[in-house]
Design an enzyme around this catalytic site. Sequence first.
Site, PDB file in Angstrom:
ATOM      1  N   ASP A  36      17.767  -6.420  80.227  1.00  0.00           N
ATOM      2  CA  ASP A  36      16.400  -5.882  80.274  1.00  0.00           C
ATOM      3  C   ASP A  36      15.593  -6.520  81.407  1.00  0.00           C
ATOM      4  OD1 ASP A  36      14.429  -4.129  79.456  1.00  0.00           O
ATOM      5  OD2 ASP A  36      13.604  -5.496  77.959  1.00  0.00           O
ATOM      6  N   LYS A  50      13.300  -6.544  84.446  1.00  0.00           N
ATOM      7  CA  LYS A  50      12.257  -5.654  84.951  1.00  0.00           C
ATOM      8  C   LYS A  50      11.072  -6.523  85.364  1.00  0.00           C
ATOM      9  CE  LYS A  50      10.515  -4.917  80.253  1.00  0.00           C
ATOM     10  NZ  LYS A  50      10.222  -3.907  79.219  1.00  0.00           N
ATOM     11  N   PRO A  51      10.127  -5.987  86.127  1.00  0.00           N
ATOM     12  CA  PRO A  51       8.988  -6.797  86.563  1.00  0.00           C
ATOM     13  C   PRO A  51       8.210  -7.443  85.419  1.00  0.00           C
ATOM     14  CG  PRO A  51       9.107  -4.792  87.854  1.00  0.00           C
ATOM     15  CD  PRO A  51      10.144  -4.660  86.786  1.00  0.00           C
ATOM     16  N   GLY A  55       5.741  -4.851  67.276  1.00  0.00           N
ATOM     17  CA  GLY A  55       6.149  -4.439  65.948  1.00  0.00           C
ATOM     18  C   GLY A  55       6.934  -5.498  65.215  1.00  0.00           C
ATOM     19  N   VAL A  93       3.394 -13.533  70.072  1.00  0.00           N
ATOM     20  CA  VAL A  93       3.528 -14.688  70.942  1.00  0.00           C
ATOM     21  C   VAL A  93       2.160 -15.341  71.082  1.00  0.00           C
ATOM     22  CG1 VAL A  93       4.139 -15.531  73.233  1.00  0.00           C
ATOM     23  CG2 VAL A  93       5.434 -13.668  72.227  1.00  0.00           C
TER      24      VAL A  93
END
Length: 566
Positions: free
Chosen positions: A319, A321-322, A207, A211
């Site tokens: 944040d 995380k995997p 949003g 990239v």
Amino acid sequence: MPPSEHSMLVNQPLRQRYESSWTSGSPLALSECLPEEGSGQYLPTLEELVHIQLEFAWKAYAAGTGTRPASVGSLLDEFPALRNPETLLQLLRQEFHCRTRAGDAPSAEDYRRDFPDLELDRLTVAPGDTIGPTATDDTATIPPPPADAATIPPPASDQATILPPSTGSNPSEDQTLQPSVSFGETATSPEIQLEGYEILGELGRGGMGVVYRALDVRLKRVVALKMILAGVHADPGDLKRFQLEAEAVAQLQHPNIVQIHDVGEHEGKPYFSLEFVEGGELASQIAGEPQPPDEAARLVETLSRAMQFAHQRNIIHRDLKPANVLLTADGQPKITDFGLAKRLEDDSGQTASGSIMGTPSYMAPEQAGGHQAQIRPQTDVYALGALLYCLLTGRPPFQSANVMDTVLQVLEQEPVPPRQLVTGLDKNLETITLKCLQKDPARRYQAAEEVADELKRYLNDEPILARPVGIAERTWRWCRRKPAIAGLCAAITLLLGFVTVNGYLQAEIQRDLTGQALTQKAKANENFDLARGAVDRFMTEVSESQLLTVPHMEPLRRKLLTGAME
């Protein structure tokens, strides 16, 4: 139904019993783990159990250890409550996702034909469609849960991130859903010309931005190019986060943190270029399957030392995380996406107290509770523990059908011990994991370096410093989280104790009285026997007295003997 109410209505003991039956390899029938039909718990619990069945059954089928699972459609006759449109839609999305992961190649058209009355436009999006994504991951943004919330976000995957509300927005109204980020390079090059770069393809879009995979024509190297698409029209909060991310990454020159190369602006659109990591996300490697324990420990040790480096420079990631760990071609991990990073010295904060940001399945309780002032290095320590948990078990410590249910689990429940999900797992590794996941930050490891050192001790077969949590401590924590229920249980226990003690005392008193009565009776009998003996002796002596042998005394003697015999 609001997600908070959904979570409260799920019968957790039945849910845990059903999940444990799958992890033990002997799954129970759905009907064996359901509350009474017609009760408020029935449909929420049934929906949770079907989600669990889909996840485990399709994983077993993909691994070749199970038969083809029953379809959601086949359950509708036995459980008509599942025909609820909202419930059915979420279960069909879950089934579609599980079948896709298992390589079953489901057809969206088949689902539309079988369920013509449902809106299935989002069927192919994995459960946990996201809200307000960033440019680099499938992220989500929702405000803290208002007390009277009536609009509920859809289910979120365990990689979905909650971002702070847009600047100037009303948090109670900011619940707009946006598409999830699409990963993978596009087949055609995007229409953008940027001096010094040749755009090779699109890696992800959200949003806020996009990239690109690009070639730095000056240095002849491939980079990841991150850009805000709205440019000068972007929300001020988004621009500030973008700037802070660039500044944070620029300070972190570490081999296990993705490096920043360049910062600039193109036609009013800010961008920066990052090191391109070709091995993909750690989440893709895990793919819902437990990883070898030693490899998991070694990887998290590496990430912990990288986070210690960041913490020493007063930067909290918030944040981890995997999906935010990338792997090089030789398997070395690199932490990326500092879009929610916080500077410890910055007391102004990106977000007002009360706002929730992070990824629900991996966020610490202080994040889930919106307590931004409590964000410290221990917050990332929790996320490292959640990441280790996912590596060891193939799933995060908490996950549910939607974002807010997961947040409530983080706040109120303890994670299932990894050894209950993976048989044979080393107890020391479980202890390290659960210490990272303590609700109270003071009870976790106080620095990421401590996590790394503890994992190093485990890998070297040395004694670890952490100790397992005992039953007494688990009970005390439960009482602190559930004071009302704990108080009621304590009152009932005290009442039962009073009744028991009082009954015992009354019984003792009764026994004493009975003993006294028996003693008195025995004494009376003894006295009677003594008295009778005395009378017998007296009468005998009198009867044998020479006085009574005197003539005319015979009647008196006979009378006395007769009285003695009576």
